[in-house]
Scaffold this motif. Structure first.
Motif, mmCIF file in Angstrom:
data_model
loop_
_atom_site.group_PDB
_atom_site.id
_atom_site.type_symbol
_atom_site.label_atom_id
_atom_site.label_comp_id
_atom_site.label_asym_id
_atom_site.label_seq_id
_atom_site.Cartn_x
_atom_site.Cartn_y
_atom_site.Cartn_z
ATOM 1 N N TYR A 187 93.081 -50.147 40.292
ATOM 2 C CA TYR A 187 94.447 -50.366 39.813
ATOM 3 C C TYR A 187 94.611 -51.678 39.043
ATOM 4 C CZ TYR A 187 95.741 -46.584 42.997
ATOM 5 O OH TYR A 187 95.852 -45.378 43.646
ATOM 6 N N TYR B 266 96.559 -58.885 41.957
ATOM 7 C CA TYR B 266 96.562 -57.617 42.690
ATOM 8 C C TYR B 266 98.002 -57.158 42.935
ATOM 9 C CZ TYR B 266 96.515 -54.282 46.444
ATOM 10 O OH TYR B 266 96.765 -53.176 47.204
ATOM 11 N N MET B 267 98.827 -58.091 43.411
ATOM 12 C CA MET B 267 100.217 -57.713 43.707
ATOM 13 C C MET B 267 100.953 -57.335 42.420
ATOM 14 S SD MET B 267 102.284 -56.883 45.886
ATOM 15 C CE MET B 267 101.551 -57.087 47.472
ATOM 16 N N GLU C 205 99.963 -53.833 41.681
ATOM 17 C CA GLU C 205 100.611 -52.924 42.636
ATOM 18 C C GLU C 205 102.076 -52.715 42.231
ATOM 19 O OE1 GLU C 205 100.794 -51.183 45.663
ATOM 20 O OE2 GLU C 205 98.715 -50.751 45.176
ATOM 21 N N PHE C 206 102.749 -53.812 41.931
ATOM 22 C CA PHE C 206 104.160 -53.698 41.538
ATOM 23 C C PHE C 206 104.298 -53.070 40.154
ATOM 24 C CE2 PHE C 206 107.569 -55.679 44.118
ATOM 25 C CZ PHE C 206 106.832 -56.067 45.211
ATOM 26 N N TYR D 16 101.714 -51.750 37.661
ATOM 27 C CA TYR D 16 100.978 -50.571 37.216
ATOM 28 C C TYR D 16 101.232 -49.369 38.138
ATOM 29 C CZ TYR D 16 96.960 -47.737 35.746
ATOM 30 O OH TYR D 16 96.154 -46.729 35.290
ATOM 31 N N VAL D 17 101.181 -49.613 39.438
ATOM 32 C CA VAL D 17 101.336 -48.500 40.377
ATOM 33 C C VAL D 17 102.807 -48.126 40.544
ATOM 34 C CG1 VAL D 17 100.915 -47.719 42.744
ATOM 35 C CG2 VAL D 17 99.251 -49.191 41.614
ATOM 36 N N ARG D 18 103.673 -49.142 40.586
ATOM 37 C CA ARG D 18 105.039 -48.864 41.016
ATOM 38 C C ARG D 18 106.105 -49.179 39.973
ATOM 39 N NH1 ARG D 18 105.535 -52.306 45.642
ATOM 40 N NH2 ARG D 18 103.396 -52.646 46.282
ATOM 41 N N ASN D 19 105.671 -49.435 38.743
ATOM 42 C CA ASN D 19 106.649 -49.511 37.659
ATOM 43 C C ASN D 19 107.747 -50.535 37.918
ATOM 44 O OD1 ASN D 19 107.867 -48.677 35.270
ATOM 45 N ND2 ASN D 19 109.216 -47.245 36.334
ATOM 46 N N SER D 20 107.357 -51.657 38.515
ATOM 47 C CA SER D 20 108.356 -52.649 38.879
ATOM 48 C C SER D 20 107.806 -54.038 38.586
ATOM 49 C CB SER D 20 108.682 -52.449 40.358
ATOM 50 O OG SER D 20 109.774 -53.229 40.727
ATOM 51 N N GLN D 21 108.435 -55.075 39.106
ATOM 52 C CA GLN D 21 107.926 -56.415 38.853
ATOM 53 C C GLN D 21 108.029 -57.278 40.092
ATOM 54 O OE1 GLN D 21 110.451 -56.924 35.470
ATOM 55 N NE2 GLN D 21 112.011 -57.994 36.653
ATOM 56 N N ASP D 22 107.128 -58.246 40.191
ATOM 57 C CA ASP D 22 107.033 -58.995 41.454
ATOM 58 C C ASP D 22 107.505 -60.440 41.320
ATOM 59 O OD1 ASP D 22 104.914 -59.793 39.873
ATOM 60 O OD2 ASP D 22 103.498 -59.977 41.531
ATOM 61 N N MET E 4 107.605 -60.757 47.038
ATOM 62 C CA MET E 4 108.203 -61.309 45.817
ATOM 63 C C MET E 4 108.645 -62.747 46.011
ATOM 64 S SD MET E 4 110.659 -58.152 44.839
ATOM 65 C CE MET E 4 111.018 -58.633 43.165
ATOM 66 N N GLY F 139 101.881 -63.833 46.344
ATOM 67 C CA GLY F 139 102.018 -62.387 46.318
ATOM 68 C C GLY F 139 101.273 -61.720 47.458
ATOM 69 N N TYR G 41 103.182 -43.361 45.884
ATOM 70 C CA TYR G 41 102.244 -44.485 45.771
ATOM 71 C C TYR G 41 101.522 -44.913 47.033
ATOM 72 C CZ TYR G 41 106.681 -46.927 46.589
ATOM 73 O OH TYR G 41 107.895 -47.312 47.069
ATOM 74 N N MET H 75 94.430 -41.068 42.966
ATOM 75 C CA MET H 75 94.775 -42.373 42.418
ATOM 76 C C MET H 75 96.266 -42.423 42.103
ATOM 77 S SD MET H 75 92.945 -44.400 39.372
ATOM 78 C CE MET H 75 93.630 -45.939 38.754
ATOM 79 N N PHE H 76 96.760 -41.310 41.591
ATOM 80 C CA PHE H 76 98.194 -41.139 41.346
ATOM 81 C C PHE H 76 98.552 -39.782 41.927
ATOM 82 C CE2 PHE H 76 96.932 -44.154 38.051
ATOM 83 C CZ PHE H 76 97.879 -45.139 38.249
ATOM 84 N N ILE I 48 113.554 -48.697 44.106
ATOM 85 C CA ILE I 48 114.024 -49.721 43.177
ATOM 86 C C ILE I 48 112.982 -50.843 43.121
ATOM 87 C CG2 ILE I 48 115.898 -51.275 42.577
ATOM 88 C CD1 ILE I 48 116.734 -48.298 42.586
ATOM 89 N N ARG I 49 112.874 -51.630 44.182
ATOM 90 C CA ARG I 49 111.858 -52.685 44.185
ATOM 91 C C ARG I 49 110.475 -52.073 43.960
ATOM 92 N NH1 ARG I 49 112.383 -54.408 49.082
ATOM 93 N NH2 ARG I 49 114.152 -55.619 48.387
ATOM 94 N N ASN I 50 110.256 -50.930 44.561
ATOM 95 C CA ASN I 50 108.915 -50.351 44.536
ATOM 96 C C ASN I 50 108.767 -49.182 43.579
ATOM 97 O OD1 ASN I 50 107.889 -52.169 46.461
ATOM 98 N ND2 ASN I 50 108.912 -51.033 48.076
ATOM 99 N N ALA I 51 109.705 -49.016 42.676
ATOM 100 C CA ALA I 51 109.523 -47.956 41.678
ATOM 101 C C ALA I 51 110.311 -48.215 40.397
ATOM 102 C CB ALA I 51 109.890 -46.587 42.247
ATOM 103 N N GLY I 52 111.067 -49.289 40.375
ATOM 104 C CA GLY I 52 111.696 -49.703 39.123
ATOM 105 C C GLY I 52 112.799 -48.794 38.596
#
Lengths: 421, 211, 445
Positions: free
Chosen positions: B41, B197-198, B201-202, B204-210, C115, C120, C280, C289-290, C330-334
């Motif tokens: 990932y 890595y985080m 994860e946020f 690429y995997v979860r379409n979000s930001q950290d 966050m 991280g 995920y 993987m997905f 939201i946090r974990n999927a945007g």
């Protein structure tokens, strides 16, 4: 399974039903179902009085019901459906409902020749199976899956035999589930049971069992293997010698075990969908060699290519030399043959068929909302509005196409040369 | 003693620091290969975006919520890293010529490290949720990090016996180098990895930001 | 500042089994898991954490308890994995009792703390590792374990029988026909574009949500289906109890049901953790993987059909309304901005929360916590005062919670802290207040 030799293989295209007209004729037309030999197409329809019936090749059953759904053809080509009348459910075949009715009935299945039918039923608050119109005398607290042996001799269900009071995790751990064969439950109870497999002679039954919350194995006729694993998947009996095979996980990963002992080297990241070649000499399975690296392994040896998303169970050619499977990579579907993917990708691909002479691999595929027949990676030019999976004739010279074009259903037997062009 | 400390000991310490750091990084990257859900990932773009945010003062909500801490932490880390690297006296000792800090700047930066250290120390002692996870080793580590700066300061002003103080300064400097890979100061090396890595994860995997 | 010790809570799932366990069993299990888990992440995290405590600002339990150090994420790690590592597994039963309590009932694994950690560090991963150890030892809160047992036996989380499932769909299809005469819930329709999946509370206690789905899908003209077999429930509590084998089995059946039905994507109802399981965290346990079949959360789906004009908004909801950002979507999927776009498209007095989007406060029900049941309800509710205050500050009369856990969790805290607000799902807002039924689908008199 129907013997394809008995089907009409005379080349020609025959219109069997006007689907568009049907949609106009009834208040509502539900999902269509087509017989394996292509001679019949049927759907549940809603009548003006809000009752339901089934229409086969444009002809409605004489009886109608309060509800009717799950119209499917049995292996002997009868149209069956789940029907409700006076708040009671049963199975109807070619318009004739079973006499016995139930509080609820679902999941009908058939023996290989279609002569025997069974389904899960609920009578008041008790669960059991009904086979050939007759419910088992023994009832259970729940049934979760069932199967009829190919010869029709055994009806088998996964059953809960002891009650678990609310949130009683200790009772559940002690075992409340088992397998019932022709109404008689195995003596031994398990925490969980999953899946049903029949031995080739239809005498033995195997299932996955969970002995305690972290211990898994396979059980045959109620007796678990001595060897246990941290997880297992659905087993299959070898068609030649009747040995039981299953994917099982140990410290090095997933492997294939036979009667409890590993027969493939090394550990895969995942392993499931065991498939045998016709002569049972070769064993195929879907494997992941690492995260997101899916492929087919034949006799333990993975294909050299892998796909990110998924690979569906392999299909062997009659001479066992060729294997084909549906593959999906980065959300595009395709077909792979002996590890090589067709050049094109599709919105969807169905299980491939391999011609008896091994030369051709054929599959139904979808592109842009239309359905096509792909042969060796090339699409037959004609697009269909609806298409059921095409089949090769036993001699491999013809292809049976079951399709809808311009609102009409056709049974079309075409020479292979025309399709493969 | 002074000769040994200012010569061989420094080089030995530096060697241990470099070798130890390489060893640590290689070990963790090797481990990452075994951990099958990490490397597949990893994506550079997501990693860089997140690291960029986290090395920018007040670039994240976490930093904005704790402005004093953020100001102190950034000043502390910048001064900690650049004061020794850009100090003229260090360059002279090693016989190299590089851009260096004017003395007054170096003084202020040293003072910032010391004040920052004291700030962290009071936090460790007085803020309950920090104190709860403060071990003796955390205090010791902080003191060890501050030690070369305190002694450097003392040496410059020639308080106490210069020779002793400067020797201590160099010893503490060497200790600091040696402990980088083998104590929690390894966060200096691992920051980019754990963050990357985080970030993936946020992102690429979860379409979000950290941040 | 004095912080009170935790009040005793009895949970037979933990206490009874702990009595039977030997210290050797505990030590062996901890070391077995830690040996297997001593991978790059665990190693790097353990060495990197500088014990700075910044994560404390992230956690709703800590914020709701006056910054009590035992609720700081790092404090929870200290009282679980750190101690296990330090003592090489030689820990007491009392320690394990507290560790299980922390891991199952005082952390929603919402990942907000990652966050706020400068490095991280995935603190939820430590918590989940602790849960894994507890599962292998058999010390899981009773109600949580019961839910997992239901999953293992029935493939849904509420012991829903197979006939109840199909019967409910048929009955809800009829209900939907009250609004749109030709509304369907097409069962087992091979080759549909969409498989719609839900979590077990829908057929069990909130069946009208299934009728809502039918109305929305029919009005939007979607090609869709629902399975009449197991595999319809997309929820996964096993993922949260540490039973990764059951978790893998659930995710496999859910996706394979979609594969069997030859659909192009799975659209799921308003549930957050199910998305986490299907998209995920779950797929990895099966080496995917997905997700093998793309999964679209209800928020994303509503956004698609509203912005593409597949359903029209007849009338905007005009009462003051706010929204909950479920962590797992939201946090974990945007999906935060899409959620706001659909709120604004359907409501004329939308009042946003602060902090919002990925920085939202968790509902304190997710991550398996609400499934730990009645014994832990008080702790859970008290642990989320901050959320109640955040919602109160909006002055809204309604709150949309596009997640079942959020829905239940927020109802509980609003009651506890006397915030007068109605909790609704987005589909209720859409069907009951806003959407237009296309003329050609309306009943002909």
């Amino acid at each position: 399974m129907q013997d394809k030799k008995n089907w009409n293989w005379d080349a020609g295209k025959e219109m069997l039903a006007d689907v568009a007209a049907m949609r106009k004729a009834y208040a509502d037309v539900h999902e269509f179902s087509v017989s394996a030999d292509g001679t019949k197409i049927a759907a549940p329809v809603k009548l003006e009085d809000d009752t339901f019936t089934a229409v086969c090749n444009g002809q409605a059953w004489e009886t109608s019901f309060e509800k009717l759904w799950y119209a499917r053809f049995s292996p002997d080509n009868r149209l069956t459906a789940l029907v409700m009348e006076d708040d009671a459910w049963t199975l109807a075949a070619d318009g004739q409902a079973w006499e016995e009715k139930f509080s609820y009935a679902w999941n009908p299945k058939f023996s290989a020749d279609g002569a025997h039918a069974g389904m899960q039923v609920k009578q008041d608050f008790d669960y059991t199976l009904a086979v050939d119109g007759q419910a088992w005398e023994t009832t259970f607290l729940a049934t979760r899956d069932f199967a009829i042996s190919p010869d029709g001799a055994l009806g088998v269900a996964l059953v809960q035999v002891e009650n678990v009071p609310e949130a009683d995790i200790w009772k559940f751990n002690s075992g409340t589930w088992t397998v019932a064969v022709n109404g008689a439950a195995w003596d031994r109870l398990f925490m969980n049971v999953w899946g049903i497999a029949f031995s080739p002679d239809c005498k033995r039954v195997a299932t996955q069992v969970r002995l305690d919350s972290t211990t898994y194995t396979l059980a045959v006729d109620g007796k678990p293997w001595d060897q246990t694993f941290t997880s297992v998947w659905e087993p299959k009996f070898r068609p030649d010698n009747g040995a039981l095979l299953a994917p099982a996980r140990n410290a090095s990963g997933w492997t294939l075990v036979e009667n409890g002992n590993p027969i493939w080297d090394g550990g895969f990241s995942q392993l499931w969908y065991i498939t045998f070649s016709c002569d049972a000499k070769r064993i195929g399975a879907v494997v992941a060699t690492a995260l997101g690296k899916w492929t087919i392994a034949v006799d333990g040896k993975p294909w050299k290519n892998s796909w990110r998303d998924l690979v569906v169970g392999p299909v062997f050619s009659q001479d066992t030399s060729k294997t084909a499977a549906v593959v999906k990579h980065e959300n595009r579907w395709s077909i792979a043959v002996d590890g090589e993917q067709w050049p094109d990708t599709y919105d969807m691909a169905w299980d491939p068929a391999i011609s008896p002479d091994n030369r051709l691999v054929m599959a139904k595929v979808e592109k842009g909302g239309k359905y096509f027949i792909g042969v060796n990676g090339k699409l037959f030019s004609q697009a269909f509005d609806a298409l059921w999976e095409p089949a090769f004739s036993p001699d491999g010279s013809k292809v049976l196409i079951r399709c809808v074009e311009g609102g009409k259903y056709y049974r079309w037997v075409a020479p292979v040369s025309q399709i493969a062009g | 003693m002074y000769e040994f400390v200012s010569g061989p000991l420094f080089w030995i310490s530096l060697a241990i620091c470099v070798a130890g750091s390489i060893y640590k990084l290689v070990t963790v990257i090797k481990l990452a290969r075994k951990d099958k859900v990490v490397l597949p990932y990893m994506r550079l773009s997501y990693s860089m975006k997140s690291i960029g945010r986290w090395i920018t003062p007040f670039g994240t909500r976490s930093m904005r919520l704790t402005p004093i801490f953020t100001a102190v932490a950034f000043s502390f880390h910048i001064c900690l890293l650049f004061t020794p690297l850009l100090l003229l006296a260090h360059h002279e000792l090693l016989g190299i010529r590089l851009i260096h800090l004017p003395d007054p700047v170096a003084h202020v930066m040293t003072a910032i490290v010391i004040i920052g250290g004291l700030f962290f120390l009071q936090r460790r002692l007085l803020v309950p949720y920090v104190n709860n996870v403060t071990y003796f080793s955390d205090i010791l580590l902080l003191l060890l990090v501050m030690a070369p700066f305190v002694t450097g300061f003392l040496a410059y002003y020639q308080w106490f016996d210069y020779r002793t103080v400067i020797t201590l300064h160099m010893i503490f400097g060497c200790v600091m180098l040696v402990i980088i890979p083998f104590t929690r100061i390894v966060h200096m090396l691992f920051f980019a990895l754990t963050r990357a890595y985080m970030a993936c994860e946020f992102g690429y995997v979860r379409n979000s930001q950290d941040w | 500042m004095g912080f009170k010790p935790r009040e005793e809570v009895a949970d037979q799932g933990i206490d009874k089994r702990l009595e039977e366990l030997s210290l050797e069993q505990i030590e062996q299990t901890i070391n077995k898991v830690l040996a297997a888990e001593m991978n790059a992440r665990m190693t790097a995290y353990l060495q990197t954490c500088v014990h700075c405590g910044l994560c404390a600002n992230a956690c709703h339990y800590c914020l709701s308890h006056n910054m009590d150090p035992k609720y700081a994420p790092v404090g929870k790690v200290k009282d679980t994995v750190w101690e296990m590592v330090k003592k090489k597994g030689k820990v007491s039963k009392e320690f394990m009792r507290t560790a299980a309590r922390i891991a199952y009932t005082e952390c929603n694994t919402c990942r907000r703390c990652s966050m706020y950690c400068p490095f991280g560090i995935d603190i939820a991963y430590f918590i989940i590792t602790t849960r894994r150890i507890c599962h292998l030892l058999g010390i899981v809160p009773q109600y949580e374990q019961d839910t997992v047992n239901s999953h293992s036996a029935t493939f849904n989380q509420m012991w829903v029988q197979q006939d109840e499932w199909i019967d409910t769909l048929q009955w809800q299809e009829e209900d939907a026909q009250g609004k749109i005469p030709l509304a369907r819930i097409p069962l087992e329709k091979e080759g549909a574009d969409i498989m719609y999946s839900v979590i077990a509370p829908e057929p069990k206690i909130l069946a009208q949500l299934l009728a809502n789905a039918s109305i929305i899908m029919t009005a939007a003209g979607m090609s869709w289906t629902m399975p009449a077999t197991d595999g319809w429930d997309n929820s996964n509590m096993a993922m949260f109890s540490g039973d990764f084998e059951t978790s893998a089995r659930l995710e496999r059946l859910h996706h394979e049901t979609a594969i069997r039905l030859k659909v192009k994507r799975i659209v799921m109802g308003e549930c957050g953790h199910a998305y986490r399981g299907a998209v995920y965290d779950g797929p990895k346990s099966n080496s995917w993987m997905f997700p093998p079949i793309p999964v679209v959360h209800a928020i994303d789906f509503y956004h698609e059909i509203i912005t593409q004009g597949k359903i029209k908004i007849a009338k905007k909801f005009d009462k003051p309304i706010t929204v909950q950002d479920p962590c797992n979507v939201i946090r974990n999927a945007g999906l935060g901005m899409k959620l706001r776009e659909i709120m604004k498209a359907t409501c004329s007095d939308f009042r946003d929360v602060e902090p919002r989007l990925g920085h939202n406060y968790c509902c304190a029900a997710g991550g398996g916590v609400i499934n730990c049941g009645p014994p832990w309800k008080k702790d859970r509710v008290k642990g989320n005062k901050i959320k109640a205050e955040q919602l109160r500050a909006t002055g809204a009369e309604y709150v949309v919670t596009p997640c079942h856990n959020c829905h239940s969790g927020i109802e509980d805290i609003l009651k506890e802290f006397n915030v007068h607000m109605h909790v609704i799902f987005f589909s209720e807002l859409l069907v009951d207040h806003c959407m237009e039924i296309p003329e050609h689908l309306k009943a002909k008199d």
